[in-house]
Scaffold this motif. Structure first.
Motif, PDB file in Angstrom:
ATOM      1  N   GLU B  23       0.662  -0.935   0.063  1.00 49.61           N
ATOM      2  CA  GLU B  23      -0.252  -0.060  -0.360  1.00 49.61           C
ATOM      3  C   GLU B  23       1.187   1.391  -0.381  1.00 49.61           C
ATOM      4  O   GLU B  23       0.994   2.186  -0.893  1.00 49.61           O
ATOM      5  N   ARG B  24       1.678   1.616   0.648  1.00 52.55           N
ATOM      6  CA  ARG B  24       2.911   2.893   0.891  1.00 52.55           C
ATOM      7  C   ARG B  24       3.885   2.307  -0.657  1.00 52.55           C
ATOM      8  O   ARG B  24       3.874   3.169  -1.148  1.00 52.55           O
ATOM      9  N   GLU B  26       2.700   1.787  -3.633  1.00 50.96           N
ATOM     10  CA  GLU B  26       1.629   2.089  -4.918  1.00 50.96           C
ATOM     11  C   GLU B  26       0.928   3.092  -4.331  1.00 50.96           C
ATOM     12  O   GLU B  26       0.444   3.458  -5.521  1.00 50.96           O
ATOM     13  N   ASP B  27       1.286   4.015  -3.045  1.00 54.76           N
ATOM     14  CA  ASP B  27       0.620   5.294  -3.482  1.00 54.76           C
ATOM     15  C   ASP B  27       1.064   5.975  -4.184  1.00 54.76           C
ATOM     16  O   ASP B  27       2.247   6.820  -3.719  1.00 54.76           O
ATOM     17  N   PRO B  28       0.112   6.492  -4.948  1.00 48.54           N
ATOM     18  CA  PRO B  28       0.446   7.872  -6.082  1.00 48.54           C
ATOM     19  C   PRO B  28       1.331   8.683  -5.028  1.00 48.54           C
ATOM     20  O   PRO B  28       2.541   9.955  -5.924  1.00 48.54           O
ATOM     21  N   ARG B  29       0.779   9.338  -3.791  1.00 53.72           N
ATOM     22  CA  ARG B  29       0.697  10.673  -3.169  1.00 53.72           C
ATOM     23  C   ARG B  29       2.527  10.555  -2.881  1.00 53.72           C
ATOM     24  O   ARG B  29       3.558  11.468  -3.031  1.00 53.72           O
ATOM     25  N   LYS B  32       4.738  11.553  -5.903  1.00 53.15           N
ATOM     26  CA  LYS B  32       4.902  13.129  -5.810  1.00 53.15           C
ATOM     27  C   LYS B  32       5.751  13.140  -5.466  1.00 53.15           C
ATOM     28  O   LYS B  32       7.044  14.377  -5.780  1.00 53.15           O
ATOM     29  N   ILE B  33       6.673  13.386  -4.300  1.00 55.51           N
ATOM     30  CA  ILE B  33       7.019  13.089  -3.537  1.00 55.51           C
ATOM     31  C   ILE B  33       8.687  13.310  -3.813  1.00 55.51           C
ATOM     32  O   ILE B  33       9.228  13.290  -3.752  1.00 55.51           O
ATOM     33  N   ARG B  39       5.552  18.592  -1.495  1.00 57.20           N
ATOM     34  CA  ARG B  39       5.893  18.694  -0.662  1.00 57.20           C
ATOM     35  C   ARG B  39       6.735  17.716   0.143  1.00 57.20           C
ATOM     36  O   ARG B  39       6.083  16.267  -0.258  1.00 57.20           O
ATOM     37  N   ARG B  40       7.563  17.730   0.668  1.00 61.01           N
ATOM     38  CA  ARG B  40       8.222  16.415   1.537  1.00 61.01           C
ATOM     39  C   ARG B  40       8.427  17.410   3.348  1.00 61.01           C
ATOM     40  O   ARG B  40       8.180  18.386   2.735  1.00 61.01           O
ATOM     41  N   GLY B  41       8.831  15.922   3.707  1.00 64.16           N
ATOM     42  CA  GLY B  41       7.786  16.450   5.091  1.00 64.16           C
ATOM     43  C   GLY B  41       9.707  16.752   5.992  1.00 64.16           C
ATOM     44  O   GLY B  41       8.806  18.353   6.543  1.00 64.16           O
ATOM     45  N   ALA B 122      -1.293   2.177  11.483  1.00 63.71           N
ATOM     46  CA  ALA B 122      -1.006   0.752  11.216  1.00 63.71           C
ATOM     47  C   ALA B 122       0.028   0.116  11.193  1.00 63.71           C
ATOM     48  O   ALA B 122       1.174   1.021  11.307  1.00 63.71           O
TER      49      ALA B 122
END
Lengths: 180, 260
Positions: B23-24, B26-29, B32-33, B39-41, B122
Motif C-alpha cells: 500500500e505504501r 503503491e501510494d501515488p502521493r 509525487k514526493i 511537498r516533502r516532510g 497502521a
C-alpha cells in the motif's frame, strides 16, 4: 449556509465531497457560525501531510487543507470522519473567533508564531471536544503545546486553562501563554 | 512448536491494524514526493508545522518495530538447531529479547507521554519478515545490521528531536535505547564475521541481503543526510556499532539515488 468543497471529485484519495460538505455543515452549526458565512474547503488530495491554513475575509472562510489531515491513520487514503470533524471543529472555531468582534484582532494566520498557533488550537479543540462530546485527543494536543511552550508545570497549567476555557479574547490567550 | 512462524499469524489484539507494505509503495502521493513535485516532510525538527504529529507517528513506528524485533530475536533462539546457529549466538538473541521487551515498554510509555494510543497508526510487518530468512546468517545480517542500523538512525533522530524541543523524557529514553541498538548491531557484525570466516560466498549473500533491506528503508528519501530526509543517517553511532566508513558511505549514496 453556503459550503463548497474543491476538488469536486477526488481521484487519488477515497474521499467524497458530499460527505465533507455534510460534515462541515454539521460542525459549522455546532460551532455556531452564522448562516450568512460562506465556507470553502480546499483539499490538496495529492498531499499526505496534514497542514491547514484558514483565511477569513469578510463573511467568507476559506480553509486550505492538505489531504492527510482528513485521512484515517490506520488506512492509507481512506477518509476518517472523526478526524475531519476534529480538524474542521478546530478551524471553524478559530474562524468563529475571528468573526466575533469581541474576540479582538488576532494577527493574520501567516503572522502567527507556532506557539500562538498551538495555544489557539488548544483553546479551539477544547471547546469543540466539550460541545461535540467527543474525545478530542487532549494528550496529543498537550504534547503539541509542550513542544511550542516548554515541558514544564507552568506550560501545563497554561494548556489546562486554554483547554477548559470559553469566551476568551485574543488578549486572554496571549496573557495565559505569557504566564507560563 | 513450529519453526519459521509467518508474519501473517503474529498475535495482536484488536487495537492493532495491519497495513501492507505494498500500500505504501503503491501510494501515488509518495511518487509525487519522490519526484520533487510534492511537498516533502523534511528533517524531523520542532520547526516543522506538523512536528508533534510526525514525532508521534515515528514513535508509534518504533513501538511496533520493537515488538517485531522481540518476536524476531525470539524466533532466532528457537528456529535453528545448534549446528545451524551456535548456542552463544542464541544467548545473544535471548539478551536482545530482554532489551526489546524493555524497549517495547518504554515505547508504550513514550507513546502515552506524546498522547498516542496503541494502534493509532497502521503496523506493517516488514521488520519481522526480514527476520524470517531461513539462513541464520542472512537473518542476523538483515535484522541486526540493516534494521538495527536503521534503529540507530531513528533513535538518534528522535533523541535530537527531544533535545531540540526541550523534552527531557524523550531525550533520556531515546539515548538509553540507542545505546542498546549499538550493541545489537555489534552482535550482528560479530556473528557475521565469525560464521562466514571460511565462507566468503555466504558472507557476500548476507551483505547483499543487508543492502536490499537497507534500500527498502531508504525508500523515497525516508533516510539520508539531507535536510529533506525525516530520518538522518547517524554516522558516529554507526561507527561505534562497527560499521565500516565505506558501508556508511554506501548507505548514504544509495539513499541519495533512491530519493532522486
Amino acid at each position: 449556509m453556503n459550503i463548497t468543497v474543491d476538488p469536486p471529485a477526488f481521484l487519488i484519495v477515497d474521499y467524497e465531497p458530499e460527505r465533507i460538505v455534510a460534515v462541515a455543515r454539521e460542525v459549522a452549526a455546532l460551532v455556531g457560525l452564522p448562516d450568512d458565512v460562506r465556507i470553502e474547503v480546499v483539499v490538496e488530495e495529492d498531499n499526505p501531510f496534514g497542514k491547514t491554513a484558514t483565511v477569513v475575509d469578510g463573511r467568507s472562510v476559506r480553509m486550505a487543507i492538505e489531504g492527510g489531515a482528513f485521512e484515517d491513520p490506520q488506512q492509507l487514503r481512506q477518509f476518517s470522519e472523526a478526524n475531519a470533524r476534529l480538524v474542521l471543529g478546530r478551524l471553524l472555531f478559530r474562524a468563529a473567533d475571528r468573526l466575533n468582534p469581541a474576540f479582538g484582532d488576532a494577527p493574520l494566520e501567516g503572522d502567527l508564531t507556532p506557539a500562538e498557533h498551538a495555544a489557539w488550537d488548544a483553546y479551539a479543540v477544547g471547546r469543540y471536544t466539550r460541545l461535540a462530546g467527543v474525545d478530542g485527543g487532549m494528550g496529543r494536543r498537550r504534547y503539541a503545546f509542550r513542544i511550542r511552550h516548554g515541558f514544564s508545570d507552568a506550560a501545563d497549567r497554561a494548556f489546562d486553562r486554554l483547554w477548559s476555557a470559553s469566551g476568551l479574547t485574543w488578549a486572554d490567550i496571549q496573557s495565559i501563554c505569557s504566564l507560563r | 512448536m513450529r519453526k519459521i512462524f509467518p508474519a501473517e499469524e503474529l498475535a495482536r489484539d484488536i487495537r492493532f491494524r495491519r497495513g501492507r507494505m505494498e500500500e505504501r509503495f503503491e501510494d501515488p502521493r509518495m511518487g509525487k514526493i519522490a519526484d520533487g513535485s510534492g511537498r516533502r516532510g523534511g528533517k524531523l525538527t520542532p520547526d516543522r508545522p506538523d512536528a508533534a504529529h510526525a514525532a508521534r507517528q515515528m514513535m508509534h513506528g518504533i513501538f511496533v518495530g520493537e515488538i517485531q524485533a522481540l518476536e524476531g530475536a525470539g524466533r532466532t533462539v528457537w528456529d535453528f538447531d545448534d549446528d545451524e546457529a551456535p548456542f552463544a549466538l542464541k544467548l545473544d538473541m535471548a539478551r536482545q529479547c530482554w532489551d526489546e521487551a524493555r524497549h517495547t515498554e518504554i515505547s508504550v510509555k513514550l507513546g502515552e507521554h506524546m498522547g498516542t494510543e496503541i494502534g493509532e497508526f497502521a503496523e506493517t510487518t516488514f521488520l519481522y519478515q526480514a527476520a524470517c530468512n531461513p539462513d541464520p546468517v542472512l537473518r542476523l545480517t538483515g535484522v541486526n545490521r540493516a534494521l538495527e542500523g536503521l534503529a540507530i538512525d531513528v533513535f538518534n533522530t528522535m533523541r535530537e528531536f527531544g533535545e531540540a524541543s526541550g523534552d527531557p523524557v524523550l531525550t533520556f529514553c531515546e539515548d538509553w535505547m540507542l545505546a542498546d541498538e549499538v550493541t545489537h548491531v555489534k552482535m550482528g557484525s560479530d556473528w557475521l564475521r565469525r560464521l562466514t570466516e571460511h565462507d566468503p560466498d555466504r558472507r557476500e549473500r548476507a551483505l547483499e541481503f543487508q543492502r536490499v533491506v537497507d534500500k527498502l528503508f531508504s525508500f523515497r528519501g525516508f533516510r539520508g543526510e539531507a535536510d529533506e530526509n525525516p530520518v538522518q543517517l547517524a554516522r558516529t553511532f554507526r561507527r561505534m556499532a562497527g560499521f565500516e566508513e565505506a558501508e556508511i558511505d554506501e548507505i548514504a549514496e544509495s539513499s541519495k539515488e533512491i530519493a532522486s
